[in-house]
Every structure is written in C-alpha cells, then in structure tokens.
Scaffold this active site. Structure first.
Site, PDB file in Angstrom:
ATOM      1  N   ASP A 327      49.716  42.691  37.820  1.00  0.00           N
ATOM      2  CA  ASP A 327      48.347  43.167  37.682  1.00  0.00           C
ATOM      3  C   ASP A 327      47.494  42.480  38.753  1.00  0.00           C
ATOM      4  O   ASP A 327      47.912  41.486  39.361  1.00  0.00           O
ATOM      5  CB  ASP A 327      47.825  42.884  36.261  1.00  0.00           C
ATOM      6  CG  ASP A 327      46.666  43.802  35.897  1.00  0.00           C
ATOM      7  OD1 ASP A 327      46.110  44.444  36.806  1.00  0.00           O
ATOM      8  OD2 ASP A 327      46.318  43.881  34.710  1.00  0.00           O
ATOM      9  N   GLU A 528      37.325  45.778  31.236  1.00  0.00           N
ATOM     10  CA  GLU A 528      37.922  44.435  31.124  1.00  0.00           C
ATOM     11  C   GLU A 528      36.887  43.327  31.259  1.00  0.00           C
ATOM     12  O   GLU A 528      36.028  43.388  32.124  1.00  0.00           O
ATOM     13  CB  GLU A 528      38.880  44.171  32.280  1.00  0.00           C
ATOM     14  CG  GLU A 528      39.776  45.233  32.660  1.00  0.00           C
ATOM     15  CD  GLU A 528      40.402  44.890  34.000  1.00  0.00           C
ATOM     16  OE1 GLU A 528      40.967  43.798  34.137  1.00  0.00           O
ATOM     17  OE2 GLU A 528      40.340  45.734  34.897  1.00  0.00           O
TER      18      GLU A 528
HETATM   19  C1  BGC Z   1      37.626  45.995  41.223  1.00  0.00           C
HETATM   20  C2  BGC Z   1      38.205  47.162  40.470  1.00  0.00           C
HETATM   21  C3  BGC Z   1      39.511  46.780  39.853  1.00  0.00           C
HETATM   22  C4  BGC Z   1      39.314  45.564  39.006  1.00  0.00           C
HETATM   23  C5  BGC Z   1      40.596  45.122  38.431  1.00  0.00           C
HETATM   24  C6  BGC Z   1      37.507  44.792  40.337  1.00  0.00           C
HETATM   25  O1  BGC Z   1      37.088  43.675  41.066  1.00  0.00           O
HETATM   26  O2  BGC Z   1      36.371  46.335  41.768  1.00  0.00           O
HETATM   27  O3  BGC Z   1      38.409  48.199  41.356  1.00  0.00           O
HETATM   28  O4  BGC Z   1      40.108  47.816  39.132  1.00  0.00           O
HETATM   29  O5  BGC Z   1      38.737  44.502  39.734  1.00  0.00           O
HETATM   30  O6  BGC Z   1      40.422  43.958  37.710  1.00  0.00           O
HETATM   31  C1  BGC Z   2      43.842  46.052  35.024  1.00  0.00           C
HETATM   32  C2  BGC Z   2      44.951  47.056  35.054  1.00  0.00           C
HETATM   33  C3  BGC Z   2      44.752  48.020  36.185  1.00  0.00           C
HETATM   34  C4  BGC Z   2      44.566  47.275  37.481  1.00  0.00           C
HETATM   35  C5  BGC Z   2      44.320  48.164  38.671  1.00  0.00           C
HETATM   36  C6  BGC Z   2      43.597  45.445  36.367  1.00  0.00           C
HETATM   37  O1  BGC Z   2      42.523  44.584  36.344  1.00  0.00           O
HETATM   38  O2  BGC Z   2      44.151  45.036  34.088  1.00  0.00           O
HETATM   39  O3  BGC Z   2      45.014  47.726  33.825  1.00  0.00           O
HETATM   40  O4  BGC Z   2      45.842  48.888  36.244  1.00  0.00           O
HETATM   41  O5  BGC Z   2      43.463  46.396  37.363  1.00  0.00           O
HETATM   42  O6  BGC Z   2      43.036  48.667  38.695  1.00  0.00           O
END
Ligand code: BGC
Ligand code: BGC
Length: 844
Positions: A327, A528
């Site tokens: 991840d 998240e």
């Molecule tokens: C990004 C997102 C990404 C996420 C994953 C962020 O900092 O802008 O595009 O999916 O982090 O944790």
């Molecule tokens: C998330 C994932 C996601 C990845 C890519 C991560 O922060 O936990 O679920 O697939 O970002 O965006």
C-alpha cells in the site's frame, strides 16, 4: 522484441484449469517452522487457476533474459503524478497507479480519451525496447472501489457498507462486472478492490469500505466481486471485459485497537483467520490474482514486513501464487525502513512496492544495490518477478493490443450508461435500511405537499462519500456528476409525476406548511485517516441537524429522516426527533433509488419495499462497539435488523439521550489531517472569497497548499503576500458554550518561516456579524522560526473581545497584511486548557 513472448495456445488453455496441464501449486518448504505454525490455523486452499507448465517455462525463459534492473523495475509501482512517460520508457516499470484524486494531466475533468491516451502512452513506453531493453507490458492499477470513481460521469455504486445491507451476492457480481467494463473503457487493467475488511470498531474512518462486521457476508461478497471483476476462473477469465482484482488490505485492517487507521490488530491468530481473513478465503478461491498488504500491524508487527503472514501463511500455506502489492509507501512504515529504502519488505514477501512520490528513484537504486550486495537474494527477486509475469500472462497482457485498441476502449457511451446506472439504482433500493416508521408514515404518498431539506438533500457529493473523484470525496458539486441524481431529484420526479407539491429548502424554512418533511442529513465525505472518530456520537457538540428536526416537529410537521453515513452512529436524539428514519449509507450517483422505495405509487400503494438489513450493529451508546455474536450483545438495533412496509415500528420515541457519565467533554477537533466537517477552509482576499477544494488554492494575496508534516497531507501552508484572511467556516452556527464553560483553549499546531508582520490576527466569527480577534504577532515571534509549536489561546480572551459562543460560524480565522508564511497541522478546542494557554485571560 515482443514476438518472442507470444504464449502458446497450449499455455492459454492450460491457464483455464485443464488438469492435464496442471502442476501442483507451490507447497510449503518441508519443515519450515513458519509454515508448520501456519498449518495449525490456516487452511490449504484449492485455488481455481492452476499453474501451467508451459507458462512457467516461458516465464523462466523471460527471467533468464532479464537484467537485474529490469527485474527490480517490475517490482516498482510509481504514481502518475510522479513519473513521466519518459521515465516509463527509461525504466520500464512493471506497473503504475493513480492515487485517489489523481487524473491524467492533473485535470479533474479529464475525459475518457485523456485516460486512454495516458494508458496507451505508458504502455507503448513500457514495451519500447529502445532504452531499458524491456518489452514487458506495464499495467495500470486504480481504486475503482465503488464504480470507476476517479472518472467524471462514471456510474457510482453505493459504498460497500450499503451493499452489505443489501446482502445479495448476485447483484454484487453484476456491480463488479459493470465496474470492470467502465474501467476497461479507459484502458486500465487492474483494480484495487474489493476491500474485504471485517470492521469491528466503527470509529474507523474506512468502515464504509467494509461490507459487514460479520465475516460470512464478507467471505461470500469477496468471491462475487472477484468473479465479477475478473470473470470466473473457468469462463471468460480476464477476458476483454475484465480486469485484475485485488483483495485488500491483508490482513486485519478492520480490527485495529480503537478503530485506528493503520493501527495495530491484537487479535489471536485464530481470530485473525476466523474473523479478519475470510474475505481472502472467498476472494482467493474465486481466483483473485493480487493481494494488497495492509498498513496495519498484527500484534505490533507491520504487515508489510511480516514474513510469517505474507510468505508462510498467504503464499506457502494458502497457496496464493499471484503477487502481493504494497500500500501507499506502506513499506516505509516498517521499523528501520524509509519510503526510499526497505529491503525488509521484499524479504518478507512483498512483490510490488507501491511507491508514490519521488521515493521511487532511490528505492529502485537501493533495491538493485541490495541484491548486488547479497542483502536480498536474487531468488527472492526472481520469485517476485515470476509472480508478476504470471499474472500478466494470465491476464493476456502480452497478447492484448495496446490499451487504446482493446475492444471496450473508447466506448465512452458505456461510462455511466443507462444500463449501468440501472444496476446502481437497484443496489441503492436494496441497500436502504428502515430503522423506524411510526404509524406507517412511509411510504409517502406523492400527492402530498412535501418539504425536502437538510444538507444532503440535493448533494450528490455528500451522498457519494469518500473515494469519489477526489481522494477524500470533498470539493465536489452536483455538476461533477453528469447523469447522476440527488435524493431530492428522485423525490421531485416522483412527486411531479403524481401531481403533488415538493419544495426544496436549505434550512428547513418553507413557503407553505408542508404535510411532511424529508430531512436528508449526515456525515460529510471523508476517507482514510480523516474519518477516524473518538466515539460514535453524531454531531458531538454541534447538533445542528437535531435542531432542524426539532424545529420541524415543533411546527407540527411529520419528519422523515434520511441519514447519510459511512457507519452506524449514535443518533438517539435524532431518532427521537424523527417519525421515520432510514439509514441510506452512501448511495453514490443514483440518488433516485431512494425515492423508488420511500415514495408510494400515486394510489398510495407500495412501489418498492425495503430490502436492506443492518450488516453492522447499531450502537446504543457513543462508546459501544457491539458486534453480532459478542458475549454481552446489547446494541440499540441488532445485526440484520431492518423493517419492511407494514411491520410495526418497535423503536421507542424516548430513547436515552444522555451520553454515558464517563463521557466528559472531549476536545473538539477542527483540523486533523483535514478540515473537519462541517467546517471548510475559506480564502479571503479583497472582496472575494473561495473555498479550498483541492490540494492547492490561490486567491489574490493568499495561496494555500497541502503538505506533509507527520503523515501524508496532514498540514496546510498559508502564504500571504499582502492583506488577506483564511478561515475555517461552516454554513451553520455551532453552539460552543460548553467549551467556553469548560475552560477550553483553542490549540493550534503551527510553524512560521521568515518575517512576522506586526499584525497577525487570530479570530472567531459569530452570528449577526459578531467577531473577535487577538493579535498573536508577538507570541509567534517568540517561537523559533521553522519549528512546529503549539500555540494556545484561552477562549475567554475571545469572549472578552465579543465572541458569542452560542453561535460560532468561524471558530478560527487568521488575518494579516502579509507577507507571512504560516503552516498549521492540527487545530482543536481543548477543555480545561485555558489555564495553561500561551495567551491567558481568565485571571485578569
Ligand atoms: C494522495 C491520494 C492517495 C492517498 C493514499 C494521498 O496523499 O493524494 O491520491 O490515494 O494519499 O493514501
Ligand atoms: C489505500 C489503498 C489504496 C491506495 C492507492 C492507500 O492509501 O489504503 O486502499 O488502494 O492508497 O490509492
């Protein structure tokens, strides 16, 4: 040259599970202690896609011809904001991704043609042997987690929590099939879904990504989604309308202590399997070709670095022979690792490093040196690359034409097509759960006079939640959802057709007294981290929606509450103030599906009955974390509860509204990684103002950007070039008197750099143009330049300046004549801190 990689027909047919061609799945190394230990708890699975001798030989031949650089490049997955097509040509990465809210050309309104153009350019660069010599096609992974949700106009399905309530695996398979088709239209090969977390603590901000607190639903759904995305292992497997799927996040993400995102799951190994791993059993048995490692730890050990779970359990014992992808810089969280240096993850069994940001460059170089130095055995690299190539071969990537030339590419009429939206609308209908229905108030006769109000009424962004166009789902307006419908739009359509009257009102006021009010309210979008809560009380310290419900009831109007949320929340006061109450979860782009159920036909008969049943227990207190089958199970409403029409409503109208006595006033968090709803960050310069709705914003003399302090995007940098103001503002006033009475301080984690002007006003705004501010210039100057500090202001100081805490619209603003560089990463009202504040007023 590509031709040498053409698979034989035999290899392809063997991939479809002809036992005559099969060879045994990899088995545990005899006597390895890890695998012996695993055998006590984890089953050996019979997987439907078996290995094929000819394909494995072909992979061996490819490996024999690859350089170490090419191999390591297969294991590196950079992000589109941090690589160019030229980088792809130079390095030949095995895969790449777009994170949530990342689009081709950084353009939120990128068209499907733009997505295909980028897919094709990356693909062509990867097979172009002029620079790195590799001719292995790359693949693009994306978070299509409730439809192809990064693409404007796509069909957006209810988030998983709503699908769990529908409990209909056949429908779920259809949803995945539709998602795969819309993804294929844009030339993308691979989807980071399904999330198979079994969520046990609803304070977790990713609760809505889970189907249920019960492993049974998750097990069955995992199989259905994987089959819908990839096709059945024996039929149309990874065919032209299918994508590779990922079961994530392995393992235990839904069971961390306190519901902390990226936290620690301390379950016993037996429970880790019995509760948290059931989605992997279902998903792998349906042929899932990739698994994403989780950010969380198990019993203190970060999964990205846990060889026992990744290699002994998942690969050796359960027999998974696809690849494990990491991840988002998750490897960097292993003790001793950083984002750009982490042999530990490969050694533990990680096959692909998801390495957004510029960290991919040093990580790539470091991995190469670590293999050369013998830190990572070449055999481990070969195993990782074998797995990656195996999946690429199974997916036909060596034979398919380039992304722009695949059968569904560019068929833009499929994106958000009527047929696809009909599937989503049916899912919405099936996901709604009726919690309360006094005197059979629902279904509503469409011939009445109906008031529709509440923040969520005409708000497709809010009803779609996180992972919607942007990462956190914030910053979207109805115009970002062409072809979609709001909940209000669906009600209006039904009422107009039947000859009734409907009025939409932002604040609950009305022209003419309605027969009934439908109030649509609930959580603002989050994803998240930002969605984590301390307890499950809805609108703690700020019950504006309750006030609206009560006002309508006081006017003698029956109230139907439609509650938009990513989880069950403690809403006893709101339930008491409602005559009917529906959990609508996060329905997505087809809000019209709500009206299909809550509105009767013109003659008053039921149009569609309720079908949804709670797949999560509904809490009786803000602190409760009840899960079905718990020993002492006393939720407000149990797992699988859900009324249908005609059933007597059982919920009392006088549920306990007192929060438990031990629940003293918690800090009110205004900013933690993101602005907390209902507040928004607003820029003011001259006479204009503008809401910040992406990672950068600029207005006149002020520019604001997102940057990283401790974790990704947890801070904001304000750059004032002249007179301007930045504020945290809500459309509705909050009653913060309890904070003032509790001797609270406004605490801001901040940092400045360079000069501090003579006037830096920290202020609050209240109703009727009341405002209060304090000059903090001298306090700032007393702090060392460039370091993070906590600055706190006793709320009484602001009260003395005229702040009316009963009606605060703006709990914080910063105004200066500039120039000034000021950053903050955390803002809260902390009870009982006034006496310790940097700026005190009480004693004066
Ligand atoms: C990004 C997102 C990404 C996420 C994953 C962020 O900092 O802008 O595009 O999916 O982090 O944790
Ligand atoms: C998330 C994932 C996601 C990845 C890519 C991560 O922060 O936990 O679920 O697939 O970002 O965006």
């Amino acid at each position: 040259m590509r031709s040498e990689f053409k698979p034989s027909l035999l290899a392809l047919s063997c991939a479809l599970a002809l036992s005559a061609c099969s060879q045994p799945q990899p088995q545990a190394t005899a006597g390895s202690s890890g695998t012996d230990r695993a055998a006590a708890i984890w089953p050996q699975l019979t997987l439907p896609v078996v290995q094929d001798v000819a394909m494995e030989q072909r992979i061996s031949a490819m490996l024999a011809n690859m350089t170490l650089q090419q191999k390591v490049a297969q294991m590196i997955q950079p992000e589109i904001r941090d690589i160019t097509v030229e980088d792809m040509r130079k390095y030949g990465f095995g895969s790449f991704l777009n994170g949530g809210g990342a689009f081709p050309n950084d353009n939120k309104h990128a068209t499907p043609a733009d997505w295909i153009a980028l897919a094709d350019a990356m693909y062509q660069a990867s097979i172009d042997d002029s620079l790195d010599g590799s001719t292995i096609p790359t693949m693009w992974g994306t978070d299509a987690v409730h439809g192809h949700n990064n693409v404007i106009g796509a069909t957006l399905f209810p988030h998983n929590i709503g699908l769990g309530a529908a409990n209909n695996p056949a429908l779920i398979e259809q949803i995945a099939r539709v998602t795969a088709r819309e993804v294929m239209v844009t030339g993308i090969d691979w989807v980071f879904a399904p999330t198979v977390a079994v969520v046990r603590d609803d304070r977790w901000g990713r609760t809505y990504e889970g189907y249920s607190e019960d492993p049974a639903i998750v097990h069955d759904y995992a199989a259905a989604i994987v089959t819908g995305l990839q096709g059945a292992a024996d039929k149309d497997f990874l065919g032209d309308e299918r994508v590779i799927s990922t079961v994530k996040h392995f393992v235990g993400d839904g069971g961390t202590v306190g519901g902390d995102d990226q936290g620690d799951n301390i379950a016993s190994e037996a429970d880790l399997f019995r509760i948290h791993a059931q989605g992997y059993v279902g998903g792998l048995q349906a042929g899932a070709q990739s698994v994403m490692a989780s950010f969380n730890s198990w019993q203190g050990s970060k999964i990205h670095g846990d060889k026992y779970l990744l290699t002994d359990v998942l690969k050796n014992r359960m027999g998974f022979d696809g690849f494990i992808v990491g991840d988002w810089n998750g490897h960097g969280q292993i003790p001793g690792c950083s984002n750009d240096n982490c042999p530990q993850a490969a050694l533990a069994g990680l096959d692909i490093y998801m390495v957004p940001t510029q960290a991919w460059r040093p990580l790539y170089e470091n991995l190469i040196s670590q293999v050369e130095a013998g830190v990572i055995p070449l055999s481990r690299i070969d195993d990782a690359v074998r797995r990656i190539l195996r999946v690429k071969l199974r997916a036909g990537l060596f034979d398919k034409p380039s992304p722009a030339n695949r059968p569904l590419s560019g068929k833009t009429e499929l994106i958000g097509s009527a047929e696809h939206r009909a599937v989503a609308r049916e899912a919405v209908q099936q996901s709604l759960v009726l919690l309360k229905n006094n005197d059979n108030l629902l279904p509503l006769k469409p011939t009445q006079r109906i008031l529709v109000t509440g923040e969520g009424a005409d708000n497709i962004g809010m009803q779609s939640g996180g992972w919607t166009i942007s990462w956190q789902g914030t910053g979207n307006t109805n115009s970002d959802f062409p072809g979609g419908s709001s909940i209000y739009a669906g009600i209006k359509q039904a009422v107009d057709a039947a000859g009734g009257k409907v009025e939409l009102s932002g604040d609950g006021s009305y022209q003419q007294k309605p027969d009934v009010a439908v109030v649509v309210f609930g959580e603002q979008p989050y994803a998240e981290g930002n969605g984590d809560l301390d307890n499950l009380e809805y609108q703690r310290g700020n019950k504006t929606d309750l006030a609206l419900l009560r006002k309508l009831q006081a006017d003698g109007i029956k109230v139907v509450s439609l509650f938009i949320s990513g989880r069950p929340l403690w809403v006893n006061p709101e339930l008491n103030a409602s005559d009917a109450f529906v959990a609508v979860w996060l329905p997505g782009s087809e809000g019209g599906g709500v009206a299909d159920v809550i509105m009767a036909k013109a003659d008053g008969s039921v149009n569609k009955d309720f079908h949804g049943k709670l797949s999560f227990s509904w809490p009786a207190t803000p602190q409760q974390h009840a899960n079905v089958a718990d020993a002492d199970y006393q939720p407000l409403l149990p797992y699988s509860f859900g009324l249908t029409y005609g059933q007597a409503s059982t919920l009392s109208n006088s549920l306990n509204e007192q929060v438990a006595a031990d629940n003293s006033l918690d800090a009110l968090v205004l900013f933690e990684r993101a602005v907390k709803p209902p507040y928004q960050l607003v820029l003011h310069s001259g006479d204009s103002s503008q809401t910040m709705d992406s990672s950068v914003a600029q207005l006149g003399n002020i520019a604001v950007r997102t940057f990283d302090n401790k974790v990704q995007e947890d801070a904001r940098r304000l750059s004032f070039s002249g007179a301007a103001k930045v504020s945290l503002t809500s459309a509705f006033p909050a009653d913060l008197r309890s904070y003032h009475e509790a001797g609270s301080a406004l605490v801001v984690e901040l940092q400045y750099s360079g000069n501090v002007p003579d006037s830096v006003l920290l202020g609050m705004n209240c109703a009727k143009n009341c405002a209060a501010s304090i000059n903090i210039a001298s306090q700032l100057r007393a702090l060392p330049d460039g370091q993070w500090h906590s600055l706190s202001v006793d709320l009484s100081c602001l009260a003395k300046q005229g702040a009316d805490f009963s009606q605060i619209f703006t709990p914080l603003s910063v105004q200066t004549d500039g120039p000034l560089q000021l950053s903050f990463s955390d803002i809260r009202l902390v009870p009982a801190q006034a006496a310790n504040a940097s700026l005190r007023c009480q004693a004066e």
